[in-house]
Design an enzyme around this catalytic site. Sequence first.
Site, PDB file in Angstrom:
ATOM      1  N   GLY A  46       0.834  -1.192   0.000  1.00 38.49           N
ATOM      2  CA  GLY A  46       0.000   0.000   0.000  1.00 38.49           C
ATOM      3  C   GLY A  46       0.870   1.245   0.000  1.00 38.49           C
ATOM      4  N   GLN A  51       2.887  10.175   0.957  1.00 40.13           N
ATOM      5  CA  GLN A  51       4.197   9.523   1.063  1.00 40.13           C
ATOM      6  C   GLN A  51       5.103   9.844  -0.127  1.00 40.13           C
ATOM      7  OE1 GLN A  51       2.298   5.500   2.040  1.00 40.13           O
ATOM      8  NE2 GLN A  51       4.250   5.391   3.126  1.00 40.13           N
ATOM      9  N   CYS A  95       5.651   0.202   7.238  1.00 39.74           N
ATOM     10  CA  CYS A  95       5.302   1.351   6.405  1.00 39.74           C
ATOM     11  C   CYS A  95       6.515   1.717   5.570  1.00 39.74           C
ATOM     12  CB  CYS A  95       4.900   2.523   7.302  1.00 39.74           C
ATOM     13  SG  CYS A  95       4.426   3.994   6.395  1.00 39.74           S
ATOM     14  N   HIS A 137      -4.734   1.613   7.282  1.00 34.37           N
ATOM     15  CA  HIS A 137      -3.386   2.193   7.430  1.00 34.37           C
ATOM     16  C   HIS A 137      -3.187   3.311   6.392  1.00 34.37           C
ATOM     17  CE1 HIS A 137       1.195   1.577   7.806  1.00 34.37           C
ATOM     18  NE2 HIS A 137       1.063   2.373   6.773  1.00 34.37           N
ATOM     19  N   HIS A 141      -2.873   7.698   6.576  1.00 37.47           N
ATOM     20  CA  HIS A 141      -1.861   8.581   5.972  1.00 37.47           C
ATOM     21  C   HIS A 141      -2.495   9.870   5.444  1.00 37.47           C
ATOM     22  CE1 HIS A 141       2.015   6.558   5.974  1.00 37.47           C
ATOM     23  NE2 HIS A 141       1.500   5.424   5.539  1.00 37.47           N
TER      24      HIS A 141
HETATM   25 NI    NI Z   1       2.371   3.520   5.583  1.00 33.50          NI
END
Ligand code: NI
Length: 173
Positions: A46, A51, A95, A137, A141
Amino acid sequence: MSLRPILIHPDPRLKKVADPVTEVTPELRRLADDMLETMYDAPGIGLAAPQVGQSVRLIVMDCMKKEGEAPRPMALFNPEVTWSSDERSVYEEGCLSIPEVYNDIERPAEVKVRWLSPEGAVQEEHFKGLWATCVQHEIDHLNGRLFIDYLSPLKRQLITRKMEKLKRDRARA
Ligand code: NI
């Protein structure tokens, strides 16, 4: 398609609440394709737009990681949890923005999520197992929340120091 650099915690861009998508433009579809390529390359299951430094509500995922399973790349714009189970489950989470750190995190075992597809269609699905953990999750973010935020302040601080060191080492290399 091209790979995008993944931000490493701590970074203020990972703590921001991402902006909703008003229209799925060709540029955003390209971002989703790049994110999927970046995720598979990492490799990960993912990835959320913050990110890669983009403050938009977009996540990608593919939790078909058993051998022999056909891949299922998914891109979800404006994903929203519409229902979560009372039953909870624990998964060891990691992560891509916090490399080599894994911790047991407890979350609702099942969730229903609604989102806009890359074609702009409203979709809804009931996620279970690893998919349920992953989608929660990734949605976190978009709200500036990392899985280490579920840990004790002391544990979080230790991990943050470790990541600061990792970034210093990488910058020097
Ligand atoms: Ni993550």
